[in-house]
Design an enzyme around this catalytic site. Structure first.
Site, PDB file in Angstrom:
ATOM      1  N   LYS A   5       0.830  -1.213   0.000  1.00  6.69           N
ATOM      2  CA  LYS A   5       0.000   0.000   0.000  1.00  6.69           C
ATOM      3  C   LYS A   5       0.859   1.255   0.000  1.00  6.69           C
ATOM      4  CE  LYS A   5      -3.205  -2.850  -0.050  1.00  6.69           C
ATOM      5  NZ  LYS A   5      -2.281  -3.969  -0.208  1.00  6.69           N
ATOM      6  N   GLY A  47      -0.902 -14.098 -12.983  1.00  8.99           N
ATOM      7  CA  GLY A  47      -2.014 -14.091 -12.040  1.00  8.99           C
ATOM      8  C   GLY A  47      -2.694 -12.741 -11.960  1.00  8.99           C
ATOM      9  N   HIS A  97     -22.904  16.542   2.280  1.00 10.83           N
ATOM     10  CA  HIS A  97     -22.646  16.989   0.914  1.00 10.83           C
ATOM     11  C   HIS A  97     -21.618  18.112   0.946  1.00 10.83           C
ATOM     12  CE1 HIS A  97     -23.381  18.198  -3.238  1.00 10.83           C
ATOM     13  NE2 HIS A  97     -23.421  19.456  -2.809  1.00 10.83           N
TER      14      HIS A  97
END
Length: 476
Positions: free
Chosen positions: A57, A187, A450
């Site tokens: 990460k 993979g 919001h």
């Protein structure tokens, strides 16, 4: 006489160290046996902290910032002339993060009174744990209860044996000091896509070879299809139904042979990452006469509460059934510690979050629409795109969507599926919905701030009933 403990945990990864700390918090004398070596010292954290979740990460974050500046810097008024990558500095930062976190666990052990024994642990029939140190010396400690948390290791495949710094597994791919020009990833699972993304952003030409003919079969179909389109736009070449048959290294160039629907193929690259899955570390962790059993794939057999066939011995994490996820291992560790202490420990296996940290991120919890239909569950689903979310536009991150699957009979939320920026941080809303058995109305009546990305979750819940506000709803 050997030392006596209430609990001995074998393995100090995300399952083991968490189990040990929780057991100590509950007043149990606790020891942890760990064999992971970094240089000349034993370190805690297992695969996740040392060569998995955390270091990957760190590199994903660094490479994502670099690409974002390249792609969007100018339009956002950020002028960065001569932008370049210092790979060794990036790797050094990653190593520093790992060192700080592993050291932090060691401090937590000291603070909670957890005794650390260095070496490989093996449980015996009398619940003693035999510890073999790196130098071969042995000692034994006695336990009232033992937790096996020995984790997993990468699967290697005969056609692509690991070779020096050229053909590597996930750990090797985290330490390259320069960007390979051409890279093959074997993979297209979580690890392959994440590591392929890191090096593509840093300049590699990346080809991913996947043996099965479907991308992300475990994810919702709509999410997987959208992911495939986004990866293609980014230049990540994913070849499905491509079975690797061999590798040959000559003068620093790897010729990868594979077979697909068109027949035998070859690919020349500079580096190869083998990321075809992981296998449980169950070998030599318990004596043959303990009665503990493993299945055909090497997973230790346990009941619904992680108890093995030997009374007082438990197993958790990657070494047992279920998804190989750090957070699943940690929750099992806590649950088992609490059960040993006489409390009620529980893990809800129907609400395990899954995340792929590509860009956009892919995250889900619960059932997919396809799973529900296969099980004969009548569902209704709502989707809402990030392209209609103001915050996503402001971030230049409009790719993706939120999809919510609910039972058509009672509106119970059965699954939440997200592809988009910070999907991993939005997913807990879905996990809570499943954990608390919420329905669409619960989400629809919840007020979301919001402007935020989470408004997409709200609108997806509304869309399932044809009530989304900021898009045109499908006619019903």
């Amino acid at each position: 006489m050997s030392e006596q403990f209430d609990v001995v945990v074998i393995g100090g990864g995300p399952g083991g160290y968490v189990a040990a700390i929780r057991a100590a918090q509950l007043g149990l004398s606790t020891a942890c046996v760990e064999m992971w070596q970094s240089g000349d010292k034993t370190v805690l954290g297992g695969t996740c902290l040392n060569v998995g979740c955390i270091p990957s990460k760190a590199l994903l974050e660094s490479s994502e910032k670099f690409e974002a500046l390249k792609k969007h810097g100018a339009e956002e008024g950020i002028v960065a002339e001569g932008l370049s990558v210092d790979v060794p500095a990036m790797i050094a930062r990653k190593d520093k993060i790992v060192s700080e976190l592993t050291g932090g666990i060691a401090q937590l052990f000291k603070a909670n009174g957890v005794a650390l024994f260095e070496g490989r642990g093996k449980v015996k029939k009398d619940k003693s744990v035999e510890i073999t140190a790196i130098d071969g010396s042995q000692q034994s400690i006695q336990a009232n209860a033992v937790i096996l948390a020995t984790g997993s290791t990468p699967v290697n495949i005969p056609p692509a044996p690991l070779t020096d710094d050229i053909i590597v597994d996930n750990a090797g791919a985290l330490d390259w000091k320069e960007t390979p020009k051409r890279l093959c990833v074997i993979g297209a699972g979580v690890i392959g896509l994440e590591l392929g993304s890191v090096w593509r952003r840093l300049g590699s030409e990346v080809v991913v070879l996947e043996a099965i003919d479907k991308l992300l079969p475990m994810a919702d179909k709509a999410v997987a299809q959208l992911a495939a389109r986004e990866f293609k736009k980014q230049g990540l070449s994913i070849k499905l139904g491509a079975m690797v048959t061999g590798t040959d290294i000559k003068d620093g160039v790897v010729t990868v042979s594979y077979k697909d629907a068109k027949g035998d193929q070859t690919l020349e690259v500079d580096r190869v990452i083998v990321a075809v899955g992981r296998k449980p570390n169950s070998a030599d962790t318990f004596a043959a006469d303990t009665g503990i059993q493993t299945d055909a794939r090497g997973f230790i057999e346990v009941d619904d509460h992680c108890a093995t066939a030997m009374p007082g011995v438990w197993a958790i994490g990657d070494v047992v059934r279920g998804p190989m996820l750090a957070h699943k291992a940690s929750e099992e560790g806590i649950a088992v510690a609490e059960r040993i202490a006489g409390k009620h420990g529980h893990v809800n296996y129907d609400a395990i979050p899954n995340v792929i940290y590509t860009h956009p991120e892919i995250a889900w919890v619960g059932k997919t629409e396809e799973q529900c239909k296969a099980e004969g569950i009548e569902v209704k689903a709502g989707q809402f795109p990030f392209a209609a979310i103001g915050r996503a536009k402001a971030m230049n991150e409009t790719a993706g969507m939120v999809k919510i699957v609910a039972d058509a009979k009672n509106d119970r939320v059965l699954g939440v599926h997200i592809i988009g920026v910070r999907a991993s941080e939005l997913l807990p809303q879905g996990v809570l919905s499943l954990e608390m058995q919420a329905n669409l109305t619960d989400l629809a009546l919840t007020m979301f701030a919001h402007p935020t990305l989470s408004e997409a979750v709200h609108e997806a819940a509304l869309a399932a009933d044809g009530r989304a506000i900021h898009m045109v709803n499908k006619k019903r």
